[in-house]
Scaffold this motif. Structure first.
Motif, short mmCIF file in Angstrom:
data_model
loop_
_atom_site.label_atom_id
_atom_site.label_comp_id
_atom_site.label_asym_id
_atom_site.label_seq_id
_atom_site.Cartn_x
_atom_site.Cartn_y
_atom_site.Cartn_z
N TYR A 1 27.19 33.93 38.57
CA TYR A 1 28.60 33.56 38.48
C TYR A 1 29.02 32.68 39.66
N ILE B 1 34.50 38.63 38.03
CA ILE B 1 33.12 38.94 37.65
C ILE B 1 33.01 40.38 37.14
N GLY C 1 30.10 30.72 34.90
CA GLY C 1 28.74 31.12 35.26
C GLY C 1 27.72 30.46 34.36
#
Length: 248
Positions: free
Chosen positions: A99, A122, A190
């Motif tokens: 990410y 995330i 990501g």
């Protein structure tokens, strides 16, 4: 309660069967069951089926069955209880993903838009198991449902001319992955090193409608190592009941 199935002709040899007007797991499950129930007709009466979030486009041979007969066939198939019922096991595919940084150039914007840190984005994004509603746009592109509304972010105002293969993005309340280099307007957070589409393979797409995706955060070092050993890397998959999945 199931919504009433609606039909609309598409030209002289196709019909769209509409199962509902929302993006809903139950509707999509019914679509998958219907497609499977009709598989025996593919290559005979039916030439091709294209499932979407809430409908199926069925292309048929009008010399073998007329419009009304095809609609009756689809309707009967939609009532068939498939062996892949909600209580049975589904396939979960783990997607290693790095990410942020150069791999997720829009992470800062997504975090700022959500009023969160990148780490929180995330955690939220990788904390949900996502249903693969359908593949489309380009071969292997995944439209995933179930993303947490906290990280929903509008598309780019101006699409990029090139999004690298494996990029993981957000568009509105959806998330998905680019299987090959492509133009695109999703916010990229990501990238996965896993090959999502291989046109030379007998089974070209890694994922199918009805699968679930579980994102697994990895470091850049792990990302590069997997990418360097793709020929021998085995994507982790397992089966479980839908009740055991990570929800929002």
């Amino acid at each position: 309660m199931q919504e009433t199935l609606r039909f609309a002709p598409v030209g002289d040899k196709a019909v769209t069967a509409v199962f509902g007007d929302t993006i809903d797991p139950a509707i999509n499950r019914r679509i998958r069951h219907t497609v499977q129930a009709l598989q025996t007709e593919v290559g005979h009466t039916i030439e091709e089926m294209v499932p979407t979030y809430s409908s199926i486009l069925v292309i048929y041979d009008p010399l073998k069955k007329d419009y009304d007969a095809i609609c009756d066939m689809i309707s009967a198939a939609s009532q068939t209880e498939n062996e892949i019922a909600a209580a049975d096991k589904v396939r979960v595919v783990e997607i290693p993903t790095v990410y942020g940084g150069e791999y997720g150039m829009d992470m800062d914007f997504v975090a700022e838009h959500a009023g969160l840190t990148a780490a929180e984005v995330i955690n939220i994004h990788s904390g949900t198991d996502y249903l693969v509603y359908m593949l489309g746009f380009i071969p292997g592109f995944t439209y995933l449902g179930g993303m947490d509304e906290r990280i929903a972010t509008p598309r780019l105002t101006t699409p990029r001319t090139l999004i690298p293969a494996g990029s993981v993005g957000i568009a509105g309340a959806q998330t998905g992955m680019y299987p090959s280099d492509s133009p695109g307007g999703w916010q990229i957070i990501g990238r996965t090193p896993v090959r999502l589409y291989d046109g030379n393979s007998e089974k070209p797409t890694l994922l199918e409608a009805g699968d679930y995706v579980r994102y697994v955060p990895v470091s850049e070092e792990e990302f590069l190592d997997i990418k360097a050993h793709l020929a021998t890397y085995e994507v982790k998959t397992f089966y479980c009941k839908e009740s055991e999945l990570h929800g929002r």
